[in-house]
Scaffold this active site. Sequence first.
Site, PDB file in Angstrom:
ATOM      1  CG  ASP A  10      -8.710  -9.109   0.298  1.00 30.61           C
ATOM      2  OD1 ASP A  10      -7.995  -8.378  -0.423  1.00 30.61           O
ATOM      3  OD2 ASP A  10      -8.490  -9.298   1.511  1.00 30.61           O
ATOM      4  CE  LYS A  57      -0.302  -6.174   1.867  1.00 30.79           C
ATOM      5  NZ  LYS A  57      -1.711  -6.487   2.137  1.00 30.79           N
ATOM      6  CD1 TRP A  87      -4.065 -11.081   4.771  1.00 30.30           C
ATOM      7  CD2 TRP A  87      -5.123  -9.573   6.051  1.00 30.30           C
ATOM      8  NE1 TRP A  87      -3.123 -10.223   5.295  1.00 30.30           N
ATOM      9  CE2 TRP A  87      -3.740  -9.300   6.077  1.00 30.30           C
ATOM     10  CE3 TRP A  87      -5.983  -8.755   6.787  1.00 30.30           C
ATOM     11  CZ2 TRP A  87      -3.194  -8.244   6.814  1.00 30.30           C
ATOM     12  CZ3 TRP A  87      -5.450  -7.704   7.509  1.00 30.30           C
ATOM     13  CH2 TRP A  87      -4.075  -7.453   7.530  1.00 30.30           C
TER      14      TRP A  87
HETATM   15  C1  LIG Z   1      -2.610  -6.572   3.466  1.00 30.20           C
HETATM   16  C2  LIG Z   1      -3.884  -7.264   3.260  1.00 30.20           C
HETATM   17  C3  LIG Z   1      -5.093  -6.808   3.818  1.00 30.20           C
HETATM   18  C4  LIG Z   1      -5.153  -5.625   4.753  1.00 30.20           C
HETATM   19  O1  LIG Z   1      -5.064  -4.440   4.085  1.00 30.20           O
HETATM   20  P1  LIG Z   1      -5.219  -3.059   4.887  1.00 30.20           P
HETATM   21  O2  LIG Z   1      -5.257  -2.061   3.749  1.00 30.20           O
HETATM   22  O3  LIG Z   1      -4.026  -2.908   5.757  1.00 30.20           O
HETATM   23  O4  LIG Z   1      -6.465  -3.080   5.652  1.00 30.20           O
HETATM   24  C5  LIG Z   1      -6.248  -7.493   3.512  1.00 30.20           C
HETATM   25  N1  LIG Z   1      -6.233  -8.574   2.714  1.00 30.20           N
HETATM   26  C6  LIG Z   1      -5.100  -9.058   2.175  1.00 30.20           C
HETATM   27  C7  LIG Z   1      -5.144 -10.246   1.298  1.00 30.20           C
HETATM   28  C8  LIG Z   1      -3.894  -8.411   2.440  1.00 30.20           C
HETATM   29  O5  LIG Z   1      -2.765  -8.885   1.886  1.00 30.20           O
END
Ligand SMILES: *Cc1c(COP(=O)(O)O)cnc(C)c1O
Length: 355
Positions: free
Chosen positions: A167, A191, A100
């Site tokens: 993030d 999540k 990511w």
């Molecule tokens: C799941 C995830 C993403 C992607 O998220 P989306 O909403 O599907 O774009 C980005 N960064 C991390 C750390 C993730 O776990």
Amino acid sequence: MKQVHNFNAGPCILPRVAIENTAQALLDLNGSGLSLIEISHRSKDFEAINNECIALWKELLGIPEGYHVLFLGGGASLQFCMLAYNLLSTKAAYVESGVWAKKAAKEAKLFGEVKVIASSSDKNFSYYPAIGDIPQDVDYLHITTNNTIYGTELRRDIDSPVPLVADMSSDIMSRPVDVSKYAMIYGGAQKNVGPAGVAFVIVKEALLGKVQRQIPTMLDYRTHIAEKSLFNTPPVFAIYAMRETLRWIKAQGGLQAMAELNQKKADLLYSYLDNESKMFVGTADKASRSLMNICFVMTEQHKGKEEEFMNVAKAAGMVGIKGHRSVGGFRASTYNALPLSSVQALVDCMRKFEQ
Ligand SMILES: *Cc1c(COP(=O)(O)O)cnc(C)c1O
């Protein structure tokens, strides 16, 4: 309902009460005779939902003055591009701690120079790279606090001489965070804080308006700040379910309570892997271990039994424990809403298999 233990990595387990309340609102919102998804996003009813959701974010995380909480479409992945659009003038620093993080850096390259200042790609991202000297001549430093795929996590709020952008898709609300150390925190809700369909952005207003380029209206954070995320039709369903999830977190005792529960769950599984198991072994470096995603494989000697264990675990009600293809083996995601009893059930299942 069938009894399962939901270890899905995302979308994933949510508090049962949040799902029940959302289901009720889908049928009849506040006794109005209308569904949550049949009303105007500009109605009093929705305005109250949106406002309470923002207020819960601020309360639970202790977000200081000068920051805004936004709920946007497009997931965390759109933020990879949007944040660079708004913040990157010439140069940005990125920590490459997983896939990511790499994707975030890739988008930033469209807008300026990207300096990767730390990486753990040499060992398939099995550890969190040390963040050494942070260059002063960058517009921001970007980190990914929890690496969902590899099960590594930073788990502290670092000091940065430049604006820090994080993030936190997969560890938001899993522990108290000192928001004042960050210029921006963002992630997909799916999540720890809600269903798919909405991304959260916590952004310091003073950071904006510095880039010279033209920004399309929808991709400009200032548009959404001015309209409290109601510039266009927001993902109303996802925001409602997120509010219910945050209400649940608050009722459990907030982020301190979440952190304690998450520590207990992780301790249970990691200590089984470290101290008892002869067949399973954790893949992440011990100092970097995630409390949210626990990755493990079978030792060389037992590799051939992975499929057999998967079938046994499935029969015992374990859901979503297959590891990501880039790590293999197993991954147990232990997000906020997962009860300790589910981790206990998994450990019992592993122990029984080994015997
Ligand atoms: C799941 C995830 C993403 C992607 O998220 P989306 O909403 O599907 O774009 C980005 N960064 C991390 C750390 C993730 O776990």
